[in-house]
Design a protein around this motif. Sequence first.
Motif, PDB file in Angstrom:
ATOM      1  N   VAL A 262       0.807  -1.069   0.545  1.00  0.00           N
ATOM      2  CA  VAL A 262      -0.002   0.033  -0.285  1.00  0.00           C
ATOM      3  C   VAL A 262       0.789   1.692   0.148  1.00  0.00           C
ATOM      4  O   VAL A 262      -0.065   2.418  -0.682  1.00  0.00           O
ATOM      5  CB  VAL A 262      -0.734  -0.056   1.084  1.00  0.00           C
ATOM      6  CG1 VAL A 262      -1.434   1.450   1.346  1.00  0.00           C
ATOM      7  CG2 VAL A 262      -1.539  -1.183   1.010  1.00  0.00           C
ATOM      8  N   GLU A 263       1.649   1.175   0.720  1.00  0.00           N
ATOM      9  CA  GLU A 263       3.046   1.910   0.867  1.00  0.00           C
ATOM     10  C   GLU A 263       3.157   2.790  -0.942  1.00  0.00           C
ATOM     11  O   GLU A 263       3.098   3.702  -1.083  1.00  0.00           O
ATOM     12  CB  GLU A 263       4.263   2.117   1.288  1.00  0.00           C
ATOM     13  CG  GLU A 263       5.068   3.298   2.275  1.00  0.00           C
ATOM     14  CD  GLU A 263       5.914   2.365   3.065  1.00  0.00           C
ATOM     15  OE1 GLU A 263       6.500   1.577   3.069  1.00  0.00           O
ATOM     16  OE2 GLU A 263       6.610   4.175   3.538  1.00  0.00           O
ATOM     17  N   GLU A 264       4.189   1.382  -1.314  1.00  0.00           N
ATOM     18  CA  GLU A 264       4.104   2.031  -2.856  1.00  0.00           C
ATOM     19  C   GLU A 264       3.295   2.668  -3.629  1.00  0.00           C
ATOM     20  O   GLU A 264       3.550   3.066  -3.991  1.00  0.00           O
ATOM     21  CB  GLU A 264       4.727   0.238  -2.890  1.00  0.00           C
ATOM     22  CG  GLU A 264       6.008   0.145  -3.037  1.00  0.00           C
ATOM     23  CD  GLU A 264       6.316  -1.159  -3.770  1.00  0.00           C
ATOM     24  OE1 GLU A 264       6.656  -1.297  -4.749  1.00  0.00           O
ATOM     25  OE2 GLU A 264       6.099  -2.018  -2.907  1.00  0.00           O
ATOM     26  N   PHE A 265       2.340   1.612  -3.328  1.00  0.00           N
ATOM     27  CA  PHE A 265       1.218   2.224  -4.644  1.00  0.00           C
ATOM     28  C   PHE A 265       0.586   4.265  -4.156  1.00  0.00           C
ATOM     29  O   PHE A 265       0.462   5.290  -4.944  1.00  0.00           O
ATOM     30  CB  PHE A 265       0.034   2.067  -4.474  1.00  0.00           C
ATOM     31  CG  PHE A 265      -1.822   2.504  -4.516  1.00  0.00           C
ATOM     32  CD1 PHE A 265      -1.656   2.508  -5.456  1.00  0.00           C
ATOM     33  CD2 PHE A 265      -2.388   2.550  -3.866  1.00  0.00           C
ATOM     34  CE1 PHE A 265      -2.614   2.806  -6.135  1.00  0.00           C
ATOM     35  CE2 PHE A 265      -3.783   3.026  -4.042  1.00  0.00           C
ATOM     36  CZ  PHE A 265      -3.944   3.474  -5.191  1.00  0.00           C
ATOM     37  N   TYR A 266       0.771   4.498  -2.083  1.00  0.00           N
ATOM     38  CA  TYR A 266       0.494   5.424  -2.448  1.00  0.00           C
ATOM     39  C   TYR A 266       1.439   6.445  -2.107  1.00  0.00           C
ATOM     40  O   TYR A 266       0.975   8.042  -2.769  1.00  0.00           O
ATOM     41  CB  TYR A 266       0.389   4.959  -0.673  1.00  0.00           C
ATOM     42  CG  TYR A 266       0.462   6.970   0.200  1.00  0.00           C
ATOM     43  CD1 TYR A 266      -0.988   7.067  -0.481  1.00  0.00           C
ATOM     44  CD2 TYR A 266       1.457   7.216   1.565  1.00  0.00           C
ATOM     45  CE1 TYR A 266      -0.764   9.081   0.892  1.00  0.00           C
ATOM     46  CE2 TYR A 266       0.563   8.341   1.760  1.00  0.00           C
ATOM     47  CZ  TYR A 266       0.182   9.069   1.247  1.00  0.00           C
ATOM     48  OH  TYR A 266       0.028  10.661   2.451  1.00  0.00           O
ATOM     49  N   VAL A 267       2.847   6.009  -2.355  1.00  0.00           N
ATOM     50  CA  VAL A 267       4.493   6.882  -2.507  1.00  0.00           C
ATOM     51  C   VAL A 267       3.749   6.971  -3.971  1.00  0.00           C
ATOM     52  O   VAL A 267       4.727   8.361  -4.090  1.00  0.00           O
ATOM     53  CB  VAL A 267       5.178   6.757  -2.675  1.00  0.00           C
ATOM     54  CG1 VAL A 267       6.488   7.479  -2.597  1.00  0.00           C
ATOM     55  CG2 VAL A 267       5.504   6.452  -0.597  1.00  0.00           C
ATOM     56  N   GLU A 268       3.533   6.296  -4.760  1.00  0.00           N
ATOM     57  CA  GLU A 268       3.430   6.812  -6.470  1.00  0.00           C
ATOM     58  C   GLU A 268       2.887   7.314  -6.842  1.00  0.00           C
ATOM     59  O   GLU A 268       2.983   8.300  -7.496  1.00  0.00           O
ATOM     60  CB  GLU A 268       3.304   5.541  -7.594  1.00  0.00           C
ATOM     61  CG  GLU A 268       4.921   4.971  -7.100  1.00  0.00           C
ATOM     62  CD  GLU A 268       6.017   5.261  -8.451  1.00  0.00           C
ATOM     63  OE1 GLU A 268       5.491   5.073  -9.536  1.00  0.00           O
ATOM     64  OE2 GLU A 268       7.122   4.698  -7.801  1.00  0.00           O
ATOM     65  N   ASN A 269       1.719   7.385  -6.512  1.00  0.00           N
ATOM     66  CA  ASN A 269       0.400   8.371  -6.705  1.00  0.00           C
ATOM     67  C   ASN A 269      -0.052   9.506  -5.593  1.00  0.00           C
ATOM     68  O   ASN A 269      -1.224   9.146  -6.390  1.00  0.00           O
ATOM     69  CB  ASN A 269      -0.824   7.010  -6.801  1.00  0.00           C
ATOM     70  CG  ASN A 269       0.664   6.057  -8.484  1.00  0.00           C
ATOM     71  OD1 ASN A 269      -0.224   6.366  -9.547  1.00  0.00           O
ATOM     72  ND2 ASN A 269      -0.119   4.916  -7.812  1.00  0.00           N
ATOM     73  N   ALA A 270       0.483   9.752  -5.143  1.00  0.00           N
ATOM     74  CA  ALA A 270      -0.329  10.834  -3.719  1.00  0.00           C
ATOM     75  C   ALA A 270      -0.940  11.650  -4.721  1.00  0.00           C
ATOM     76  O   ALA A 270      -2.347  12.313  -4.416  1.00  0.00           O
ATOM     77  CB  ALA A 270       0.892  10.848  -2.754  1.00  0.00           C
ATOM     78  N   SER A 271       0.318  12.180  -5.741  1.00  0.00           N
ATOM     79  CA  SER A 271      -0.541  13.531  -6.156  1.00  0.00           C
ATOM     80  C   SER A 271      -1.428  13.746  -7.053  1.00  0.00           C
ATOM     81  O   SER A 271      -2.583  14.205  -7.417  1.00  0.00           O
ATOM     82  CB  SER A 271       0.923  14.409  -6.702  1.00  0.00           C
ATOM     83  OG  SER A 271       1.423  13.420  -7.292  1.00  0.00           O
ATOM     84  N   ALA A 272      -1.168  12.437  -7.585  1.00  0.00           N
ATOM     85  CA  ALA A 272      -2.292  12.428  -9.227  1.00  0.00           C
ATOM     86  C   ALA A 272      -3.315  11.661  -8.925  1.00  0.00           C
ATOM     87  O   ALA A 272      -4.393  12.125  -9.593  1.00  0.00           O
ATOM     88  CB  ALA A 272      -1.960  10.601  -9.794  1.00  0.00           C
ATOM     89  N   LEU A 273      -3.483  11.307  -7.472  1.00  0.00           N
ATOM     90  CA  LEU A 273      -5.213  10.432  -7.188  1.00  0.00           C
ATOM     91  C   LEU A 273      -5.227  11.169  -5.871  1.00  0.00           C
ATOM     92  O   LEU A 273      -7.049  11.870  -4.859  1.00  0.00           O
ATOM     93  CB  LEU A 273      -4.793   9.027  -6.686  1.00  0.00           C
ATOM     94  CG  LEU A 273      -4.560   8.109  -7.615  1.00  0.00           C
ATOM     95  CD1 LEU A 273      -4.484   6.722  -7.344  1.00  0.00           C
ATOM     96  CD2 LEU A 273      -5.304   7.725  -8.774  1.00  0.00           C
ATOM     97  N   GLY A 274      -4.530  12.496  -5.879  1.00  0.00           N
ATOM     98  CA  GLY A 274      -5.101  13.357  -4.167  1.00  0.00           C
ATOM     99  C   GLY A 274      -4.971  12.879  -3.225  1.00  0.00           C
ATOM    100  O   GLY A 274      -5.735  13.177  -1.975  1.00  0.00           O
TER     101      GLY A 274
END
Lengths: 102, 315
Positions: B8-20
């Motif tokens: 979940v961390e990888e998903f969050y770090v990679e996409n935090a800004s793109a998915l807000g």
Amino acid sequence: MTSSNASTIVREYLIQNDIGIHSRPAAAFVKVANKYKSDVSVVYGDKWADGKSILGLLILEVLTGTSIVVEITGEDAEAAADAIQELIDDEEGMFNTPLKKG
Amino acid sequence: MKIPKITVEEFYVENASALGMRLLAGSGGLKRTIKEPTVNRPGLALAGFTKYFANKRIQAVGSAEVTYLKSLPKDERVARFENICRQKVPGVVFSRSLKPEVEFLEVSERMGVPVFRSPLITMKFINRATLALEDLFAPRGQEHGSMVDILGVGVVIKGESGIGKSECVLALVERGYSLVADDITKVKLIDGRVIIGTSSSVTRDHMEVRGIGIINVGAMFGVKSIRLEKQIDLVVSLVDWDKVKEVDRLGIDEQTVELLGVSVPHITIPVRPGRDMARLIEVAAFQNKLKRSGHNSAEELNRRLVESMSRKENE
């Protein structure tokens, strides 16, 4: 003695594939001819072509059931002539592969 | 090909800004793994039906779920939320900036299930998150070879070291094409059919040229000379003239090579001093483009020839 082992061989080959010498047979012929040092020229009727050039062979438009005369000059002329014979006789080979319809 | 483990961390770090996305609670569970590259809406599970529940996916809670939960008494809705957290879900995202209740966040902290919030509407969040997950889950590998984008044709250039790959790439860049990667091309398989090539982020925009050293292609030739990633359309192998066993003289039969299990057109170009390799690769790329738009030069020539021959035969 000068160039004692350079000889010229002239042979006639009957073409018996489906159409004649189109792209694939020409490519197969050129591939064999290029393995030898000898010069290979192909005579068909009143036309002449370098046996090591694909486009050259194509413009002869050699039809099946007719013969080409091949003149081979060089130290390995004999071997080249035999290899060409083998190629043309090999019914399963690329020279005699029927053209795909469609 | 083994399926990668995405936390979940990888998903969050990679996409935090793109998915807000913003993490609200449950940071203790960031190492949980996402096992399927898509998103689930846990409506049924929140209603109590957990017999068949896509618990390997990120759960997206939208207006429908929140409105439904609001219709229940407080204790009950907290219990329902706790119930889906107990199903080992990797994480829960509240979309549309919906605010999870304080009790939900307590549950999340206690059970170590990360809860996020995103301002995107649920449908948008699901679409973007699915694409992002597919990218994270994409099978990856690397090819020894440089990659150039030649007017929209992604070409990977392979060959033994010293055969002149870098010189070729440099000549192609000088002609106005773009460098994707030098020497090592990272590849990933998208959607099971498209191979994307890119460079490692460390060496991006740089190449090594023997005798000169490391050069920054972007700085030297301008932004148009570099490209982040590109679909691979063609692989060209440069092989020493004497080592080439058989060259396809016609190009009627398409040769291919496997990259991550997908067949990609492949040609071999014999190298000999005096041959302008960059020019040949450029022409190979154009030939590939022609073929893709339905022109096969060799076949067309042969058709014309055969027509002419059959006319002669009938005379």
